[in-house]
Write an enzyme that holds these catalytic residues in place. Structure first.
Site, PDB file in Angstrom:
ATOM      1  N   GLY A  74      -2.051   2.458  14.599  1.00 50.02           N
ATOM      2  CA  GLY A  74      -2.806   1.429  15.326  1.00 50.02           C
ATOM      3  C   GLY A  74      -4.300   1.537  15.075  1.00 50.02           C
ATOM      4  O   GLY A  74      -4.997   0.525  14.924  1.00 50.02           O
ATOM      5  N   ARG A 112       1.518  16.114  12.783  1.00 47.25           N
ATOM      6  CA  ARG A 112       0.224  15.987  13.476  1.00 47.25           C
ATOM      7  C   ARG A 112      -0.375  17.341  13.845  1.00 47.25           C
ATOM      8  O   ARG A 112      -1.599  17.494  13.854  1.00 47.25           O
ATOM      9  CB  ARG A 112       0.392  15.128  14.725  1.00 47.25           C
ATOM     10  CG  ARG A 112       0.557  13.676  14.355  1.00 47.25           C
ATOM     11  CD  ARG A 112       0.848  12.847  15.561  1.00 47.25           C
ATOM     12  NE  ARG A 112       0.774  11.436  15.236  1.00 47.25           N
ATOM     13  CZ  ARG A 112       1.325  10.481  15.959  1.00 47.25           C
ATOM     14  NH1 ARG A 112       1.990  10.785  17.052  1.00 47.25           N
ATOM     15  NH2 ARG A 112       1.206   9.229  15.602  1.00 47.25           N
ATOM     16  N   LYS A 116       5.400  -9.849  10.132  1.00 51.41           N
ATOM     17  CA  LYS A 116       4.780 -11.038  10.735  1.00 51.41           C
ATOM     18  C   LYS A 116       3.365 -11.332  10.287  1.00 51.41           C
ATOM     19  O   LYS A 116       2.519 -10.445  10.225  1.00 51.41           O
ATOM     20  CB  LYS A 116       4.752 -10.846  12.246  1.00 51.41           C
ATOM     21  CG  LYS A 116       6.104 -10.940  12.897  1.00 51.41           C
ATOM     22  CD  LYS A 116       5.887 -10.825  14.375  1.00 51.41           C
ATOM     23  CE  LYS A 116       7.163 -11.032  15.149  1.00 51.41           C
ATOM     24  NZ  LYS A 116       6.929 -10.675  16.552  1.00 51.41           N
ATOM     25  N   GLY A 120       1.557   2.357   9.865  1.00 60.19           N
ATOM     26  CA  GLY A 120       2.984   2.211  10.137  1.00 60.19           C
ATOM     27  C   GLY A 120       3.947   2.353   8.985  1.00 60.19           C
ATOM     28  O   GLY A 120       4.055   3.408   8.352  1.00 60.19           O
TER      29      GLY A 120
HETATM   30  P1  AMP Z   1       5.256  -4.438  10.113  1.00 56.69           P
HETATM   31  O1  AMP Z   1       5.480  -3.495  11.247  1.00 56.69           O
HETATM   32  O2  AMP Z   1       4.722  -5.749  10.489  1.00 56.69           O
HETATM   33  O3  AMP Z   1       4.483  -3.775   8.982  1.00 56.69           O
HETATM   34  O4  AMP Z   1       6.697  -4.783   9.541  1.00 56.69           O
HETATM   35  C1  AMP Z   1       7.558  -3.837   9.024  1.00 56.69           C
HETATM   36  C2  AMP Z   1       8.941  -4.386   9.072  1.00 56.69           C
HETATM   37  O5  AMP Z   1       9.006  -5.585   8.346  1.00 56.69           O
HETATM   38  C3  AMP Z   1       9.963  -3.450   8.480  1.00 56.69           C
HETATM   39  O6  AMP Z   1      10.823  -3.008   9.481  1.00 56.69           O
HETATM   40  C4  AMP Z   1      10.684  -4.314   7.468  1.00 56.69           C
HETATM   41  O7  AMP Z   1      12.093  -4.176   7.510  1.00 56.69           O
HETATM   42  C5  AMP Z   1      10.320  -5.732   7.889  1.00 56.69           C
HETATM   43  N1  AMP Z   1      10.405  -6.671   6.774  1.00 56.69           N
HETATM   44  C6  AMP Z   1       9.833  -6.584   5.576  1.00 56.69           C
HETATM   45  N2  AMP Z   1      10.158  -7.600   4.785  1.00 56.69           N
HETATM   46  C7  AMP Z   1      10.988  -8.399   5.501  1.00 56.69           C
HETATM   47  C8  AMP Z   1      11.678  -9.607   5.227  1.00 56.69           C
HETATM   48  N3  AMP Z   1      11.564 -10.209   4.047  1.00 56.69           N
HETATM   49  N4  AMP Z   1      12.435 -10.134   6.207  1.00 56.69           N
HETATM   50  C9  AMP Z   1      12.543  -9.524   7.397  1.00 56.69           C
HETATM   51  N5  AMP Z   1      11.903  -8.370   7.724  1.00 56.69           N
HETATM   52  C10 AMP Z   1      11.138  -7.807   6.784  1.00 56.69           C
END
Ligand code: AMP
Length: 398
Positions: free
Chosen positions: A379, A35, A200, A356
Protein backbone atom coordinates in the site's frame (compact mmCIF):
# COMPACT_ATOMS: atom_id res chain seq x y z
CA UNK A 1 17.20 14.26 9.57
CA UNK A 2 20.39 12.36 10.26
CA UNK A 3 21.95 9.70 8.03
CA UNK A 4 21.70 6.26 9.61
CA UNK A 5 24.86 4.76 8.15
CA UNK A 6 27.09 7.61 9.29
CA UNK A 7 25.56 7.84 12.79
CA UNK A 8 27.48 6.27 15.68
CA UNK A 9 25.07 4.68 18.15
CA UNK A 10 27.64 3.95 20.86
CA UNK A 11 25.95 4.27 24.25
CA UNK A 12 22.66 5.39 22.67
CA UNK A 13 19.22 3.87 22.88
CA UNK A 14 17.79 3.55 19.37
CA UNK A 15 14.00 3.37 19.33
CA UNK A 16 13.25 1.65 16.03
CA UNK A 17 9.79 1.42 14.44
CA UNK A 18 9.96 -1.84 12.52
CA UNK A 19 7.36 -3.68 10.47
CA UNK A 20 7.12 -7.06 12.24
CA UNK A 21 3.58 -7.62 11.00
CA UNK A 22 4.32 -11.24 10.04
CA UNK A 23 1.86 -14.10 9.50
CA UNK A 24 1.58 -16.62 12.38
CA UNK A 25 -0.06 -20.06 12.24
CA UNK A 26 -2.44 -21.55 14.84
CA UNK A 27 0.43 -22.48 17.13
CA UNK A 28 1.96 -19.02 16.80
CA UNK A 29 4.83 -20.04 14.56
CA UNK A 30 6.03 -17.50 12.01
CA UNK A 31 5.13 -18.71 8.50
CA UNK A 32 6.98 -15.97 6.61
CA UNK A 33 9.80 -14.07 8.32
CA UNK A 34 10.72 -11.81 5.37
CA UNK A 35 9.86 -8.63 7.27
CA UNK A 36 11.87 -9.57 10.35
CA UNK A 37 14.86 -10.55 8.21
CA UNK A 38 14.63 -7.23 6.37
CA UNK A 39 15.12 -5.31 9.65
CA UNK A 40 18.16 -7.32 10.79
CA UNK A 41 20.87 -5.16 9.11
CA UNK A 42 19.46 -2.02 10.74
CA UNK A 43 19.37 -3.67 14.18
CA UNK A 44 22.85 -5.14 13.79
CA UNK A 45 24.40 -1.81 12.84
CA UNK A 46 23.16 -0.24 16.10
CA UNK A 47 24.30 -3.24 18.18
CA UNK A 48 27.71 -3.38 16.47
CA UNK A 49 28.21 0.32 17.22
CA UNK A 50 27.70 -0.48 20.93
CA UNK A 51 24.15 0.83 21.10
CA UNK A 52 20.92 -0.48 22.62
CA UNK A 53 17.95 -1.41 20.42
CA UNK A 54 14.33 -0.90 21.39
CA UNK A 55 11.91 -2.28 18.83
CA UNK A 56 8.28 -1.30 18.38
CA UNK A 57 5.82 -2.72 15.86
CA UNK A 58 2.24 -3.68 15.26
CA UNK A 59 1.06 -7.21 14.50
CA UNK A 60 -2.29 -7.94 12.87
CA UNK A 61 -5.43 -5.99 13.62
CA UNK A 62 -6.32 -6.39 17.30
CA UNK A 63 -9.75 -4.89 17.93
CA UNK A 64 -10.20 -4.77 21.69
CA UNK A 65 -6.83 -4.28 23.36
CA UNK A 66 -4.39 -7.08 24.23
CA UNK A 67 -4.95 -10.51 22.65
CA UNK A 68 -2.66 -13.57 22.79
CA UNK A 69 -3.05 -14.08 19.04
CA UNK A 70 -1.45 -10.73 18.28
CA UNK A 71 1.30 -10.73 20.90
CA UNK A 72 4.78 -9.91 19.68
CA UNK A 73 6.20 -12.24 22.33
CA UNK A 74 5.83 -15.05 19.75
CA UNK A 75 8.66 -13.43 17.79
CA UNK A 76 11.30 -13.27 20.56
CA UNK A 77 13.03 -16.60 19.97
CA UNK A 78 13.24 -16.30 16.19
CA UNK A 79 14.39 -12.69 16.37
CA UNK A 80 17.21 -13.64 18.74
CA UNK A 81 18.27 -16.44 16.37
CA UNK A 82 18.29 -14.08 13.40
CA UNK A 83 20.47 -11.71 15.44
CA UNK A 84 23.03 -14.43 16.07
CA UNK A 85 21.84 -15.17 19.62
CA UNK A 86 21.65 -11.56 20.85
CA UNK A 87 19.74 -11.15 24.12
CA UNK A 88 16.17 -10.09 23.34
CA UNK A 89 14.12 -8.81 26.30
CA UNK A 90 10.38 -8.29 26.12
CA UNK A 91 8.07 -5.70 27.66
CA UNK A 92 4.48 -6.91 27.79
CA UNK A 93 3.23 -3.34 27.53
CA UNK A 94 4.71 -0.90 25.02
CA UNK A 95 4.40 2.01 27.45
CA UNK A 96 4.23 2.21 31.25
CA UNK A 97 6.51 1.37 34.16
CA UNK A 98 7.90 -2.00 33.08
CA UNK A 99 8.87 -0.79 29.61
CA UNK A 100 10.51 2.34 31.07
CA UNK A 101 12.36 0.42 33.78
CA UNK A 102 13.61 -2.30 31.43
CA UNK A 103 14.75 0.28 28.89
CA UNK A 104 16.66 2.16 31.58
CA UNK A 105 18.53 -0.94 32.74
CA UNK A 106 19.62 -2.26 29.36
CA UNK A 107 23.23 -2.76 28.35
CA UNK A 108 24.86 -2.14 24.97
CA UNK A 109 24.32 -5.08 22.61
CA UNK A 110 20.88 -5.89 24.05
CA UNK A 111 17.50 -5.69 22.36
CA UNK A 112 14.13 -4.88 23.89
CA UNK A 113 11.01 -5.82 21.96
CA UNK A 114 7.89 -3.92 23.01
CA UNK A 115 4.42 -5.47 22.96
CA UNK A 116 2.08 -4.75 20.04
CA UNK A 117 1.52 -1.00 19.62
CA UNK A 118 -2.00 -1.57 18.36
CA UNK A 119 -3.11 -2.94 21.74
CA UNK A 120 -3.64 0.79 22.26
CA UNK A 121 -6.21 2.52 20.05
CA UNK A 122 -4.05 5.62 20.45
CA UNK A 123 -1.49 4.17 18.03
CA UNK A 124 -3.71 4.29 14.93
CA UNK A 125 -5.38 7.50 16.08
CA UNK A 126 -1.97 9.17 16.10
CA UNK A 127 -2.43 10.26 19.72
CA UNK A 128 0.23 12.77 20.76
CA UNK A 129 0.39 11.79 24.43
CA UNK A 130 0.85 8.14 23.51
CA UNK A 131 3.58 9.10 21.03
CA UNK A 132 5.31 11.17 23.70
CA UNK A 133 5.31 8.22 26.12
CA UNK A 134 6.90 6.01 23.47
CA UNK A 135 9.47 8.68 22.66
CA UNK A 136 10.78 8.64 26.25
CA UNK A 137 12.13 5.13 25.66
CA UNK A 138 14.84 6.13 23.19
CA UNK A 139 17.54 8.73 22.56
CA UNK A 140 17.04 8.58 18.80
CA UNK A 141 14.05 7.53 16.68
CA UNK A 142 14.53 5.41 13.58
CA UNK A 143 11.68 4.73 11.19
CA UNK A 144 12.31 1.47 9.35
CA UNK A 145 8.69 0.43 8.74
CA UNK A 146 8.06 1.21 5.08
CA UNK A 147 4.92 -0.96 5.07
CA UNK A 148 3.15 1.55 7.34
CA UNK A 149 4.79 4.73 5.99
CA UNK A 150 1.47 5.78 4.40
CA UNK A 151 -0.18 5.95 7.83
CA UNK A 152 0.07 8.92 10.20
CA UNK A 153 0.15 6.77 13.33
CA UNK A 154 1.70 7.63 16.71
CA UNK A 155 4.85 5.50 16.24
CA UNK A 156 5.28 6.09 12.49
CA UNK A 157 4.84 9.85 12.25
CA UNK A 158 3.52 11.76 15.28
CA UNK A 159 6.45 10.65 17.47
CA UNK A 160 8.84 12.62 15.21
CA UNK A 161 8.06 15.91 16.93
CA UNK A 162 9.69 14.64 20.15
CA UNK A 163 13.07 14.20 18.48
CA UNK A 164 15.22 17.00 17.03
CA UNK A 165 16.21 16.61 13.36
CA UNK A 166 19.63 15.10 14.16
CA UNK A 167 17.94 12.38 16.22
CA UNK A 168 15.47 11.23 13.55
CA UNK A 169 16.43 8.96 10.70
CA UNK A 170 15.43 6.23 8.28
CA UNK A 171 16.69 2.71 8.90
CA UNK A 172 18.22 0.71 6.07
CA UNK A 173 14.88 -0.72 4.85
CA UNK A 174 13.36 2.74 4.52
CA UNK A 175 16.55 4.17 3.00
CA UNK A 176 16.47 1.49 0.28
CA UNK A 177 12.77 1.91 -0.46
CA UNK A 178 12.90 5.69 -0.59
CA UNK A 179 16.06 5.76 -2.72
CA UNK A 180 14.68 3.34 -5.32
CA UNK A 181 11.27 4.99 -5.51
CA UNK A 182 12.92 8.42 -5.85
CA UNK A 183 15.18 7.10 -8.57
CA UNK A 184 12.18 5.95 -10.59
CA UNK A 185 9.89 8.89 -9.92
CA UNK A 186 12.36 11.77 -10.03
CA UNK A 187 15.63 10.64 -11.58
CA UNK A 188 14.50 8.13 -14.18
CA UNK A 189 16.81 7.62 -17.11
CA UNK A 190 14.71 7.56 -20.33
CA UNK A 191 13.18 5.61 -21.98
CA UNK A 192 11.12 4.90 -18.87
CA UNK A 193 8.44 2.21 -19.11
CA UNK A 194 5.76 1.65 -16.47
CA UNK A 195 4.13 -1.76 -16.63
CA UNK A 196 0.73 -1.64 -15.00
CA UNK A 197 -1.46 -4.71 -14.61
CA UNK A 198 -3.89 -6.30 -12.21
CA UNK A 199 -7.62 -6.50 -12.05
CA UNK A 200 -9.07 -3.03 -11.94
CA UNK A 201 -8.61 0.28 -13.69
CA UNK A 202 -10.21 2.02 -10.72
CA UNK A 203 -7.35 0.95 -8.40
CA UNK A 204 -4.68 2.24 -10.76
CA UNK A 205 -6.04 5.53 -12.12
CA UNK A 206 -4.01 7.75 -9.81
CA UNK A 207 -0.81 5.84 -10.55
CA UNK A 208 -1.35 6.04 -14.30
CA UNK A 209 -2.12 9.75 -14.10
CA UNK A 210 1.05 10.42 -12.11
CA UNK A 211 3.11 8.29 -14.50
CA UNK A 212 1.75 10.13 -17.54
CA UNK A 213 3.89 13.02 -16.27
CA UNK A 214 7.04 10.92 -16.05
CA UNK A 215 7.12 7.81 -18.24
CA UNK A 216 7.81 7.56 -21.96
CA UNK A 217 5.84 4.30 -22.30
CA UNK A 218 3.03 2.72 -20.29
CA UNK A 219 2.22 -0.96 -20.78
CA UNK A 220 -1.26 -1.90 -19.65
CA UNK A 221 -1.97 -5.60 -19.08
CA UNK A 222 -4.10 -7.80 -16.84
CA UNK A 223 -7.85 -7.52 -16.44
CA UNK A 224 -7.75 -3.74 -16.62
CA UNK A 225 -6.60 -3.80 -20.26
CA UNK A 226 -10.10 -4.89 -21.40
CA UNK A 227 -11.78 -1.72 -20.16
CA UNK A 228 -9.34 0.15 -22.43
CA UNK A 229 -10.08 -2.24 -25.31
CA UNK A 230 -13.81 -1.69 -24.88
CA UNK A 231 -13.27 2.07 -24.69
CA UNK A 232 -11.61 1.87 -28.11
CA UNK A 233 -14.62 0.02 -29.53
CA UNK A 234 -13.29 -3.55 -29.21
CA UNK A 235 -15.31 -6.73 -28.58
CA UNK A 236 -14.16 -8.19 -25.25
CA UNK A 237 -16.70 -10.98 -24.61
CA UNK A 238 -16.96 -11.75 -20.90
CA UNK A 239 -13.61 -10.23 -19.98
CA UNK A 240 -13.38 -7.98 -16.94
CA UNK A 241 -14.79 -4.57 -17.74
CA UNK A 242 -15.53 -1.60 -15.55
CA UNK A 243 -18.35 0.01 -17.48
CA UNK A 244 -18.20 3.14 -15.31
CA UNK A 245 -14.49 3.60 -16.09
CA UNK A 246 -14.74 3.61 -19.86
CA UNK A 247 -14.70 7.40 -19.95
CA UNK A 248 -11.70 7.42 -17.60
CA UNK A 249 -9.88 5.02 -19.91
CA UNK A 250 -10.62 7.26 -22.91
CA UNK A 251 -9.43 10.29 -20.97
CA UNK A 252 -6.16 8.51 -20.10
CA UNK A 253 -5.62 7.58 -23.78
CA UNK A 254 -6.32 11.16 -24.82
CA UNK A 255 -3.97 12.65 -22.22
CA UNK A 256 -1.22 10.18 -23.16
CA UNK A 257 -1.46 11.18 -26.79
CA UNK A 258 -1.33 14.86 -25.91
CA UNK A 259 1.77 14.32 -23.77
CA UNK A 260 3.50 12.04 -26.26
CA UNK A 261 3.41 9.04 -23.89
CA UNK A 262 3.03 5.75 -25.73
CA UNK A 263 0.35 3.47 -24.25
CA UNK A 264 0.76 -0.22 -25.15
CA UNK A 265 -2.26 -2.52 -24.91
CA UNK A 266 -1.94 -6.30 -25.45
CA UNK A 267 -2.49 -7.14 -29.13
CA UNK A 268 -3.74 -10.65 -28.28
CA UNK A 269 -4.99 -12.63 -25.29
CA UNK A 270 -5.22 -16.14 -23.91
CA UNK A 271 -8.96 -16.60 -23.64
CA UNK A 272 -11.00 -19.05 -21.54
CA UNK A 273 -14.60 -20.22 -21.53
CA UNK A 274 -14.85 -19.74 -17.75
CA UNK A 275 -12.89 -18.24 -14.86
CA UNK A 276 -11.36 -21.51 -13.67
CA UNK A 277 -8.07 -23.41 -13.74
CA UNK A 278 -9.64 -26.19 -15.84
CA UNK A 279 -11.29 -23.88 -18.39
CA UNK A 280 -10.98 -24.54 -22.11
CA UNK A 281 -8.48 -22.09 -23.59
CA UNK A 282 -7.76 -20.51 -26.95
CA UNK A 283 -6.12 -17.38 -28.40
CA UNK A 284 -7.78 -14.26 -29.82
CA UNK A 285 -7.01 -10.64 -30.69
CA UNK A 286 -7.70 -8.67 -27.46
CA UNK A 287 -10.20 -6.45 -29.31
CA UNK A 288 -12.07 -9.36 -30.87
CA UNK A 289 -12.87 -11.86 -28.13
CA UNK A 290 -15.85 -14.09 -28.98
CA UNK A 291 -18.90 -13.80 -26.77
CA UNK A 292 -18.92 -16.33 -23.94
CA UNK A 293 -15.10 -16.15 -23.68
CA UNK A 294 -12.89 -14.00 -21.48
CA UNK A 295 -9.28 -12.78 -21.64
CA UNK A 296 -7.33 -14.16 -18.69
CA UNK A 297 -3.75 -13.54 -19.85
CA UNK A 298 -1.85 -11.60 -22.49
CA UNK A 299 -1.13 -13.64 -25.63
CA UNK A 300 2.11 -14.73 -27.32
CA UNK A 301 2.26 -11.68 -29.62
CA UNK A 302 1.58 -9.32 -26.72
CA UNK A 303 4.42 -10.94 -24.75
CA UNK A 304 6.77 -10.19 -27.63
CA UNK A 305 5.34 -6.70 -28.15
CA UNK A 306 5.76 -5.81 -24.44
CA UNK A 307 9.16 -7.51 -24.10
CA UNK A 308 10.49 -5.37 -26.96
CA UNK A 309 9.43 -2.16 -25.22
CA UNK A 310 10.96 -3.39 -21.94
CA UNK A 311 14.23 -4.36 -23.64
CA UNK A 312 14.67 -0.82 -24.97
CA UNK A 313 13.93 0.91 -21.66
CA UNK A 314 16.51 2.26 -19.21
CA UNK A 315 14.08 2.53 -16.29
CA UNK A 316 11.32 0.00 -15.56
CA UNK A 317 8.56 0.17 -12.98
CA UNK A 318 6.29 -2.85 -12.64
CA UNK A 319 3.05 -3.00 -10.70
CA UNK A 320 0.42 -5.68 -11.23
CA UNK A 321 0.35 -9.06 -13.04
CA UNK A 322 -0.43 -9.49 -16.75
CA UNK A 323 -3.00 -12.23 -16.16
CA UNK A 324 -4.53 -14.56 -13.62
CA UNK A 325 -1.05 -15.83 -12.69
CA UNK A 326 -2.42 -17.84 -9.75
CA UNK A 327 -3.71 -20.37 -12.32
CA UNK A 328 -1.15 -22.34 -14.32
CA UNK A 329 -2.84 -21.80 -17.71
CA UNK A 330 -2.79 -18.03 -17.34
CA UNK A 331 0.66 -17.32 -15.92
CA UNK A 332 2.72 -17.33 -19.11
CA UNK A 333 2.31 -13.58 -19.72
CA UNK A 334 3.40 -12.55 -16.23
CA UNK A 335 6.36 -14.96 -16.43
CA UNK A 336 7.40 -13.60 -19.84
CA UNK A 337 7.31 -10.03 -18.53
CA UNK A 338 9.33 -11.02 -15.43
CA UNK A 339 11.91 -12.58 -17.76
CA UNK A 340 12.05 -9.47 -19.97
CA UNK A 341 12.48 -7.22 -16.92
CA UNK A 342 15.27 -9.49 -15.59
CA UNK A 343 17.06 -9.44 -18.97
CA UNK A 344 16.81 -5.65 -19.26
CA UNK A 345 18.19 -5.39 -15.71
CA UNK A 346 21.10 -7.61 -16.63
CA UNK A 347 21.85 -5.28 -19.54
CA UNK A 348 22.07 -2.31 -17.19
CA UNK A 349 18.52 -0.94 -16.81
CA UNK A 350 17.11 -0.06 -13.39
CA UNK A 351 13.99 -2.04 -12.48
CA UNK A 352 11.68 -1.64 -9.52
CA UNK A 353 8.88 -4.10 -8.81
CA UNK A 354 6.40 -2.78 -6.30
CA UNK A 355 2.96 -3.35 -4.91
CA UNK A 356 1.17 -6.56 -4.08
CA UNK A 357 0.76 -9.24 -6.71
CA UNK A 358 3.64 -8.41 -9.02
CA UNK A 359 5.96 -8.85 -6.03
CA UNK A 360 4.31 -12.23 -5.32
CA UNK A 361 4.77 -13.13 -8.99
CA UNK A 362 8.52 -12.31 -9.20
CA UNK A 363 9.03 -14.29 -5.99
CA UNK A 364 6.97 -17.24 -7.23
CA UNK A 365 8.74 -17.38 -10.61
CA UNK A 366 12.25 -16.98 -9.13
CA UNK A 367 13.08 -13.52 -10.52
CA UNK A 368 13.27 -11.56 -7.24
CA UNK A 369 17.07 -11.39 -7.25
CA UNK A 370 17.24 -10.61 -10.98
CA UNK A 371 15.56 -7.20 -10.77
CA UNK A 372 17.14 -4.09 -9.24
CA UNK A 373 14.70 -3.67 -6.36
CA UNK A 374 11.63 -5.43 -4.98
CA UNK A 375 9.59 -3.20 -2.71
CA UNK A 376 8.31 -4.62 0.59
CA UNK A 377 5.54 -2.07 1.10
CA UNK A 378 2.39 -2.82 -0.89
CA UNK A 379 0.00 0.00 0.00
CA UNK A 380 2.81 2.41 0.86
CA UNK A 381 4.55 1.95 -2.50
CA UNK A 382 1.26 2.37 -4.37
CA UNK A 383 0.63 5.69 -2.63
CA UNK A 384 4.21 6.76 -3.36
CA UNK A 385 3.70 6.05 -7.08
CA UNK A 386 0.44 7.96 -6.95
CA UNK A 387 2.56 10.98 -6.03
CA UNK A 388 1.29 11.29 -2.47
CA UNK A 389 3.41 12.44 0.44
CA UNK A 390 3.80 9.58 2.89
CA UNK A 391 3.49 10.73 6.53
CA UNK A 392 6.12 8.23 7.77
CA UNK A 393 8.66 9.65 5.33
CA UNK A 394 7.74 13.31 5.72
CA UNK A 395 7.94 13.01 9.53
CA UNK A 396 11.59 11.97 9.36
CA UNK A 397 12.57 14.48 6.66
CA UNK A 398 10.82 17.64 7.85
P1 AMP B 1 -4.35 -6.09 -8.40
O1 AMP B 1 -4.47 -6.43 -6.95
O2 AMP B 1 -5.25 -5.04 -8.87
O3 AMP B 1 -2.90 -5.87 -8.81
O4 AMP B 1 -4.86 -7.38 -9.18
C1 AMP B 1 -4.26 -8.62 -9.08
C2 AMP B 1 -5.25 -9.65 -9.50
O5 AMP B 1 -5.67 -9.40 -10.81
C3 AMP B 1 -4.68 -11.05 -9.47
O6 AMP B 1 -5.33 -11.79 -8.49
C4 AMP B 1 -4.99 -11.57 -10.86
O7 AMP B 1 -5.51 -12.89 -10.87
C5 AMP B 1 -6.06 -10.62 -11.38
N1 AMP B 1 -6.08 -10.56 -12.83
C6 AMP B 1 -5.08 -10.32 -13.67
N2 AMP B 1 -5.45 -10.38 -14.94
C7 AMP B 1 -6.77 -10.69 -14.95
C8 AMP B 1 -7.73 -10.91 -15.97
N3 AMP B 1 -7.40 -10.81 -17.25
N4 AMP B 1 -8.99 -11.19 -15.59
C9 AMP B 1 -9.32 -11.29 -14.29
N5 AMP B 1 -8.44 -11.08 -13.27
C10 AMP B 1 -7.18 -10.79 -13.59
Amino acid sequence: MSKFSSHNFKGQKALIRVDFNVPLNDTFEITDDTRIKAAVPTIKKVLNDGGIVILMSHLGRPKEGPAEKYSLKHLIKHLSELLGGARVLFANDCIGEQAGLTASMMRPGEVLLLENLRFYKEEEKGDEKFAEKLSKLGDVWINDAFGTAHRAHASTAVIAKFFPAEKRMFGLVMEGEVASAEKVLHKAEKPFVAIIGGAKVSDKILIIENLLERATDIIIGGGMAYTFMKAEGGQIGNSLCEQDRIDTALEILRKAEAKGVCIHLPSDSVIADKFAADAQTSMAPSNNIPSGWMGLDIGINACEQFSNVIKHSKTILWNGPMGVFEMHNFQHGTKAIAKAVAEATESGSFSLVGGGDSVAAVNQFGYADKVSYVSTGGGAMLEYFEGKTLPGIAAVQE
